[in-house]
Design an enzyme around this catalytic site. Structure first.
Site, short mmCIF file in Angstrom:
data_model
loop_
_atom_site.label_atom_id
_atom_site.label_comp_id
_atom_site.label_asym_id
_atom_site.label_seq_id
_atom_site.Cartn_x
_atom_site.Cartn_y
_atom_site.Cartn_z
N ASN A 126 -17.23 -78.29 5.95
CA ASN A 126 -17.03 -78.49 7.40
C ASN A 126 -16.95 -77.18 8.17
O ASN A 126 -16.36 -76.22 7.70
CB ASN A 126 -15.66 -79.16 7.65
N ALA A 146 -17.43 -88.14 13.19
CA ALA A 146 -18.44 -88.35 14.24
C ALA A 146 -18.82 -87.02 14.87
O ALA A 146 -18.00 -86.12 14.99
CB ALA A 146 -17.89 -89.28 15.31
N ASN A 186 -14.54 -74.35 5.88
CA ASN A 186 -13.19 -74.63 5.35
C ASN A 186 -13.03 -74.20 3.89
O ASN A 186 -12.01 -73.63 3.52
CB ASN A 186 -12.88 -76.12 5.48
N SER A 233 -13.15 -77.87 13.84
CA SER A 233 -13.30 -78.03 15.28
C SER A 233 -12.97 -76.75 16.06
O SER A 233 -13.64 -76.42 17.05
CB SER A 233 -12.43 -79.18 15.76
N GLU A 269 -7.93 -75.88 20.86
CA GLU A 269 -6.73 -76.73 20.91
C GLU A 269 -5.51 -75.99 20.35
O GLU A 269 -4.58 -76.62 19.86
CB GLU A 269 -6.99 -78.03 20.15
N ASN A 277 -3.85 -79.23 10.02
CA ASN A 277 -4.75 -78.54 10.95
C ASN A 277 -4.33 -77.10 11.21
O ASN A 277 -5.17 -76.21 11.30
CB ASN A 277 -4.76 -79.29 12.29
N LYS A 318 -0.91 -84.57 10.41
CA LYS A 318 -2.26 -84.09 10.68
C LYS A 318 -2.21 -82.69 11.30
O LYS A 318 -2.99 -81.80 10.95
CB LYS A 318 -2.98 -85.08 11.61
N ASN A 344 -5.77 -84.64 19.15
CA ASN A 344 -5.20 -83.89 18.02
C ASN A 344 -3.88 -83.30 18.46
O ASN A 344 -3.60 -83.17 19.64
CB ASN A 344 -6.11 -82.71 17.66
N LYS A 398 -10.27 -83.57 24.81
CA LYS A 398 -9.51 -82.60 24.04
C LYS A 398 -8.05 -82.65 24.50
O LYS A 398 -7.77 -83.03 25.66
CB LYS A 398 -10.06 -81.19 24.29
#
Ligand code: KPL
Length: 308
Positions: free
Chosen positions: A255, A127, A201, A258, A270, A187, A183, A102, A76
């Site tokens: 989803n 994954a 989401n 994360s 994060e 995010n 990205k 990320n 992470k």
């Protein structure tokens, strides 16, 4: 043949280890011991059991294991620097690193501090882990590699070829900084809100949340303009960022993001790597980041309540 050490046995780390292992020597390094026998499930549902070279950090630093051609850091974002520090004494300072984090926190810091080449990678490979001995490659994606100052194009090309040969379609690019920020921008509009509300989401499209998505994107778009980061394709500006966010929401509607997974498992999120660089950039450019700061504070509050 250069060997690849992979530091961090999460989903991307294990996907890399499985994919690379038939082609090159690998070592999968983690803090705690993992089974050597690891099961890989392909996007088509085929299962393969492989004996991977797994090592703990303690084993790595107390025994002799040669020198790696590349060290991939797949932890992470907030653990990347400590992970590197834990093995730095046994790798030459000229070793090329590949950062898979990320956000935009670990990448500039490690690029500045590490004497050798530092590549950054961003991937859309899907994954997830199925325990200590399994990883599922849920969907094929694309991986982009490059370095923040465009000084290591050949190395990025070499890595992209190796990854592609291993079945992970990859391309060396000269705009990895832009791609990482793009990205991060998407995010920031999805992860904190779904984590705070405990929703998938797709539910962000409900009226109750959509306004808040728009107010996050408003601040993010102004920050992106100041950082000279345009949306990946089509038009520029706030509307284009919003359209991109809604497209990702649609594509990932089912989803569990994360950050929501982290909150549910009571793990550190994060937020520092996703919201942190945006707030810091807003301050640098004299822009407002009230909405982003409020999200950060709310997530911080949830994390602080873990122990209670
Ligand atoms: O990348 C993601 C994540 O979960 O971290 C998004 C884009 C939010 C998709 O779930």
């Amino acid at each position: 043949m250069s060997s690849h050490w992979i530091l961090g046995p999460g989903a991307i780390g294990r996907l890399l280890a499985h994919s690379l292992s038939p082609f090159t020597a690998i070592a999968l390094i983690s803090r705690r011991a993992l089974p050597e026998q690891q099961i890989f499930t392909s996007p088509e549902g085929e299962q393969q059991t492989r004996l991977l070279h797994v090592l703990t950090v303690d084993q790595l630093v107390s025994e002799t294991h040669g020198q790696p051609g590349f060290v991939h850091i797949t932890t992470k974002a907030m653990s990347a620097e400590a992970a590197l520090a834990s093995i730095a004494e046994v790798i030459p300072p000229t070793t090329p690193l590949v950062l898979w984090q990320n956000g935009f926190l670990a990448q500039p810091r490690i690029t500045q501090a590490w004497p050798g080449p530092v590549l950054c990678a961003t991937t859309t490979e899907g994954a997830y882990l199925t325990g200590d001995d399994g990883v599922v490659n849920a969907g094929r994606g694309h991986t982009y590699v490059g370095d923040l100052h465009n000084q290591h194009a050949k190395l990025a090309e070499q890595l992209a070829q190796t990854l592609t040969q291993a079945g992970l379609t990859a391309m060396a690019v000269d705009d990895i900084r832009q791609r990482l920020w793009q990205k991060l921008a998407v995010n920031a509009a999805i992860n904190p809100l779904v984590a705070l509300n405990g929703i998938r989401n797709g539910e962000l499209r409900d009226e109750a949340y959509a306004r808040r998505v728009e107010s996050v994107v408003k601040e993010v778009a102004a920050i992106m303009r100041a950082e000279a980061i345009a949306p990946p394709e089509g038009e520029q500006g706030e509307k284009a960022w919003l359209a991109l966010v809604w497209k990702v929401v649609e594509n990932t509607a089912n989803n569990k993001a994360s950050m929501l997974q982290d909150i549910e498992a009571k793990r550190p999120t994060e937020r520092g790597a996703i919201l942190g660089p945006l707030v810091e950039s807003a301050q640098r450019h004299g822009l407002t980041s009230e909405v982003l700061q409020a999200l950060d504070a709310e997530i911080a509050e949830l994390e602080a309540a873990y122990g209670r």
